[in-house]
Design an enzyme around this catalytic site. Structure first.
Site, PDB file in Angstrom:
ATOM      1  N   HIS A   1      84.346  72.235  56.834  1.00 32.62           N
ATOM      2  CA  HIS A   1      85.077  72.459  55.789  1.00 32.62           C
ATOM      3  C   HIS A   1      84.762  73.743  55.115  1.00 32.62           C
ATOM      4  O   HIS A   1      83.742  73.913  54.286  1.00 32.62           O
ATOM      5  CB  HIS A   1      84.871  71.292  54.778  1.00 32.62           C
ATOM      6  N   HIS A  20      90.732  72.495  54.520  1.00 33.94           N
ATOM      7  CA  HIS A  20      89.960  71.559  54.590  1.00 33.94           C
ATOM      8  C   HIS A  20      89.965  71.325  56.037  1.00 33.94           C
ATOM      9  O   HIS A  20      90.738  71.300  56.719  1.00 33.94           O
ATOM     10  CB  HIS A  20      90.871  70.224  54.078  1.00 33.94           C
ATOM     11  N   GLU A  65      77.281  46.410  42.777  1.00 33.21           N
ATOM     12  CA  GLU A  65      76.434  46.530  43.939  1.00 33.21           C
ATOM     13  C   GLU A  65      76.331  47.530  44.658  1.00 33.21           C
ATOM     14  O   GLU A  65      75.259  48.146  45.048  1.00 33.21           O
ATOM     15  CB  GLU A  65      76.917  45.074  44.857  1.00 33.21           C
ATOM     16  N   HIS A  84      81.580  32.446  48.762  1.00 32.63           N
ATOM     17  CA  HIS A  84      80.146  32.749  48.583  1.00 32.63           C
ATOM     18  C   HIS A  84      79.122  32.334  49.599  1.00 32.63           C
ATOM     19  O   HIS A  84      77.839  32.422  49.493  1.00 32.63           O
ATOM     20  CB  HIS A  84      79.890  31.739  47.146  1.00 32.63           C
TER      21      HIS A  84
HETATM   22  C1  TPP Z   1      83.824  57.360  51.593  1.00 36.25           C
HETATM   23  C2  TPP Z   1      84.506  58.507  52.319  1.00 36.25           C
HETATM   24  N1  TPP Z   1      85.699  58.270  52.305  1.00 36.25           N
HETATM   25  C3  TPP Z   1      86.577  59.447  53.255  1.00 36.25           C
HETATM   26  C4  TPP Z   1      86.055  60.618  53.489  1.00 36.25           C
HETATM   27  C5  TPP Z   1      86.512  61.511  54.396  1.00 36.25           C
HETATM   28  N2  TPP Z   1      86.818  62.742  53.561  1.00 36.25           N
HETATM   29  C6  TPP Z   1      85.902  63.801  53.558  1.00 36.25           C
HETATM   30  S1  TPP Z   1      86.331  65.000  52.534  1.00 36.25           S
HETATM   31  C7  TPP Z   1      87.430  64.102  51.894  1.00 36.25           C
HETATM   32  C8  TPP Z   1      88.649  64.560  50.840  1.00 36.25           C
HETATM   33  C9  TPP Z   1      87.933  65.626  50.175  1.00 36.25           C
HETATM   34  O1  TPP Z   1      88.715  66.127  48.904  1.00 36.25           O
HETATM   35  P1  TPP Z   1      87.751  66.470  47.846  1.00 36.25           P
HETATM   36  O2  TPP Z   1      86.624  65.435  47.556  1.00 36.25           O
HETATM   37  O3  TPP Z   1      88.644  66.766  46.434  1.00 36.25           O
HETATM   38  O4  TPP Z   1      86.947  67.782  48.355  1.00 36.25           O
HETATM   39  P2  TPP Z   1      87.471  69.173  48.406  1.00 36.25           P
HETATM   40  O5  TPP Z   1      89.032  69.380  48.553  1.00 36.25           O
HETATM   41  O6  TPP Z   1      87.020  69.970  46.950  1.00 36.25           O
HETATM   42  O7  TPP Z   1      86.858  69.741  49.583  1.00 36.25           O
HETATM   43  C10 TPP Z   1      87.791  62.918  52.618  1.00 36.25           C
HETATM   44  C11 TPP Z   1      88.974  61.848  52.241  1.00 36.25           C
HETATM   45  C12 TPP Z   1      84.522  60.681  53.171  1.00 36.25           C
HETATM   46  N3  TPP Z   1      83.749  61.501  53.535  1.00 36.25           N
HETATM   47  N4  TPP Z   1      83.931  59.701  52.538  1.00 36.25           N
END
Ligand code: TPP
Length: 699
Positions: A39, A274, A423, A485
């Site tokens: 990224h 991205h 949790e 549960h």
């Molecule tokens: C729990 C989780 N769900 C999905 C992802 C896959 N994922 C990686 S980056 C991203 C989105 C990134 O967007 P953002 O957080 O705004 O970062 P930016 O655009 O600034 O790089 C996702 C959905 C992940 N890493 N973790």
């Protein structure tokens, strides 16, 4: 609108700052381009604010990444790790340029997301969004707790900040609300979060999904919030950080309006920045647009490097100054200083397990959760570094340490934590506390709710963190609360996490032994799985193997009543061990000689030598497993000659003993199934399944 302050100064950073920021940007761009994976967008957009933090504020020593009083920095948005690796390289950590060139390649120290323990300077494994933020809350709690315990007037031994860089995704995840809420409630003033507020996630604009006022949300949690409108305004970020540090009673969120893919003519401010390299042509255009040499790649201007590397002298000086403070402290408080060193080094005192109880039959029946509570009382008084609590279930999980006080803003030396019904955050906060070091963190809830904290448990195992989980109400035997549960698939679920040690003790004495294992393990999380209902106490005179058997995971608790080879082995864990023992006696009256193997931990048993395992489970003796959980998984280490009395539905609401009876956890059914196994062997023909609870041998 949130009551947030906007911080701004000049827009264009001075030339040297600009050079340094672009160095970080283009190192990240080149890393992703060379790997053709990763990224680039977040590093390009967040380089300036990260630079402001690392250059102006962060206390770290590249030559000693583990220096205890360093500030912690977590890149919660782990997908942007090229930025972190670039920072680590240029500031002089042991991360050569070659490592940056091997980004995301086999064996490199620059994996696709930051991995704790793999790269010097990486404080936490991140990637699953939101976890890093909650880890930081745990670190800030650890700092506050250790400061309260060890600092004395005129002696600041523990005094550092926790900084986190988060993205939209971090704040979208529910865990951010759990963690944000608890951090605000606990007034964690030394927690400072930089938010890359770039309005872009993978599917496009945050307008698609994320339109609440984030600043107002965190202000409502009790945070101090600020906004920096121009992400390249280094001085404004530095000023906002300074304001945040002055704010002692509230954690801080600094939203910095960044631009994903900053500088890229075609990708800036788009989701295209991205998840993939910019592309050779776009890299060229971006470098040209920002007046950066197109080649060679991985270019680091000397002037920038020289500036970055001042971090080495700065860090060493800060550490030397701290060490001299520690020396003065040790002079005045020698015992306390030795204690500080001990807990930071994760050493146990010599007599830590002295005084642990040996329970007698007359003490029972006793739920293993109750026995665990008694052990926690004793360990808690011997190990002041034990700190933990429950997700609003302490009266049920028996996790409080009497007289240790509550950890709260007015009493940061308190060791009983009230995590609230959170949790997921509890698990991640425990990880942060373990990562910080100086504490033995533990947390409890009902076993079925471990599903809510599975992501941080997985990370704890991945990072070999010494976190202890106390899961009570461990089976359908918990009764009336019913299927929602009653845990069924949780045992196999946790056992399947590589590195997680799961212990389900049979009685109070096995519980003591299980706690010994848990405290003694410094390199893995341990889940203690405990009953709600009372179970008999096993007499240590009759069953002397308990203390040495439990650490082996599985052991012969009671051998065949005839002094000959057993006809069958009954393996059981937890409350079902008692059923196995009773069944063994009944079977003996019918001429069937059974051995009972107590198997509190399949993970630990699997780690024993073949020789030991063959002794416990002779190769040619059939096995019947009795466990009130999913039957899946047993065949993997006891082979094909096995039947299992388990559960493959979701349980039912009724008093525990009724439910257990209904699902076949009775002496009658165990004996019947044992005879079926033996008959089948005699006939050498497979017999038909009689009930869903018994699984036949050849999986
Ligand atoms: C729990 C989780 N769900 C999905 C992802 C896959 N994922 C990686 S980056 C991203 C989105 C990134 O967007 P953002 O957080 O705004 O970062 P930016 O655009 O600034 O790089 C996702 C959905 C992940 N890493 N973790």
């Amino acid at each position: 609108m949130a009551p947030s302050a906007t911080v701004a100064t000049t827009v264009a950073p001075p030339a040297l700052d600009q050079l340094c920021i672009n160095t970080l940007r283009f190192l990240a761009v080149d890393m992703v381009q060379k790997a053709n994976s990763g990224h680039p967008g977040l590093p390009m957009g967040s380089a300036a604010m990260a630079y402001a933090l690392w250059d102006r504020s962060l206390k770290f020593n590249p030559r000693d990444p583990h220096w205890p009083d360093r500030d912690r920095f977590i890149l919660s948005a782990g997908h942007g790790c090229a930025l972190l690796y670039a920072l680590l390289h240029v500031t002089g950590f042991d991360l050569p340029l070659e490592e940056l060139k091997s980004f995301r390649q086999w064996g490199s120290r620059t994996p696709g997301h930051p991995e704790y323990g793999k790269t010097p300077g990486v404080e936490a494994t991140t990637g699953p969004l939101g976890q890093g933020l909650a880890n930081g809350v745990g670190m800030a709690i650890a700092e506050a707790a250790l400061a309260a315990r060890f600092n004395r007037p005129g002696h600041l031994i523990v005094s550092h900040y926790t900084y986190i860089l988060v993205s939209d995704g971090d704040l979208e995840e529910g865990i951010s609300s759990e963690a944000g809420s608890i951090a605000g409630h606990q007034k964690l003033g030394k927690l400072i979060v930089l938010y890359a507020d770039n309005h872009i996630t993978i599917e496009g604009s945050t307008d698609l999904t994320f339109t609440e006022d984030r600043m107002a949300r965190f202000a409502a949690f009790g945070w101090h919030v600020q906004r920096v409108e121009q992400s390249n305004d280094v001085e404004a970020v530095a000023l906002a950080l300074e304001n945040a540090r002055k704010e002692r009673d509230r954690p801080s969120l600094i939203a910095v309006c960044t631009h994903i893919g900053f500088g890229s003519p075609h990708k800036q401010d788009t989701a295209a920045a991205h998840g993939e390299a910019l592309g050779v042509e776009e890299v060229r255009l971006t470098k040209e647009a920002m007046n950066w040499p197109v080649s060679p790649s991985f270019h680091i201007p000397e002037e920038a490097l020289e500036h970055f590397q001042k971090a080495v002298a700065r860090g060493s000086a800060a550490q030397v100054e701290w060490e001299s403070r520690v020396q003065t402290f040790a002079h005045e408080y020698p015992d306390l200083a030795a204690e500080f060193r001990r807990v930071i080094d994760r050493q146990l005192p010599n007599d830590w397990d002295a005084g642990l109880p040996a329970f007698a039959t007359g003490d029972g029946p006793m739920a293993t959760r109750v026995a665990s509570g008694k052990v926690i009382e004793i360990l808690g008084s011997r190990l002041p570094e034990m700190m933990g609590g429950s997700a609003d279930l302490a009266p049920s999980t028996h996790t409080n340490i009497d007289r240790a006080g509550n950890f709260e803003p007015e009493n940061l030396a308190g060791r009983n934590m009230h995590f609230g019904i959170r949790e997921n955050a509890m698990g991640a906060i425990l990880n942060g506390m373990a990562l910080h070091s100086g504490l033995i963190p533990y947390g409890g809830t009902f076993f079925v709710f471990c599903d809510y904290m599975r992501p941080p448990m997985r990370l704890a195992a991945m990072n070999a963190l010494p976190v202890i989980y106390i899961f009570t109400h461990d089976s359908i035997g918990m009764g009336e609360d019913g299927p929602t549960h009653q845990p069924v698939e949780q045992l196999i679920g946790l056992r399947s996490i590589p590195g997680m040690v799961v212990l389900r003790p049979a009685d109070a004495n096995e519980t003591v032994a299980a706690w010994r294992v848990a405290i003694g393990r410094k390199q893995s999380p341990v889940a203690l799985v405990l009953t709600r209902q009372g179970v008999p106490v096993l007499d240590l005179n009759l069953y002397p193997a308990i203390p040495t058997g439990v650490p082996s995971g599985g052991y012969v608790l009671a051998d065949s009543l005839a002094s000959r080879r057993p006809d069958i082995v009954l393996i059981a864990s937890g409350s079902e061990v008692h059923l196995a023992l009773e069944s063994r006696e009944r079977l003996a009256t019918e001429g069937v000689h059974a051995r009972v193997v107590s198997m509190p931990s399949t993970n630990l048993f699997a780690a024993q030598s073949d020789e030991y395992r063959d002794k416990v489970l002779p190769a040619d003796v059939p096995i019947l497993v009795i466990e009130a959980g999913s039957p899946i998984g047993w065949q993997s280490f006891v082979g094909p000659r096995i039947a299992v009395i388990g559960i493959d539905t979701f349980g039912s609401s009724a008093p525990g003993p009724v439910v257990m009876d209904h699902y076949g956890f009775t002496v009658e059914n165990v004996c019947k199934q044992a005879r079926r196994v033996l008959d089948r062997l005699k006939e050498e023909a497979p017999c038909a399944l009689e009930s869903p609870q018994i699984m036949e041998g050849s999986f």
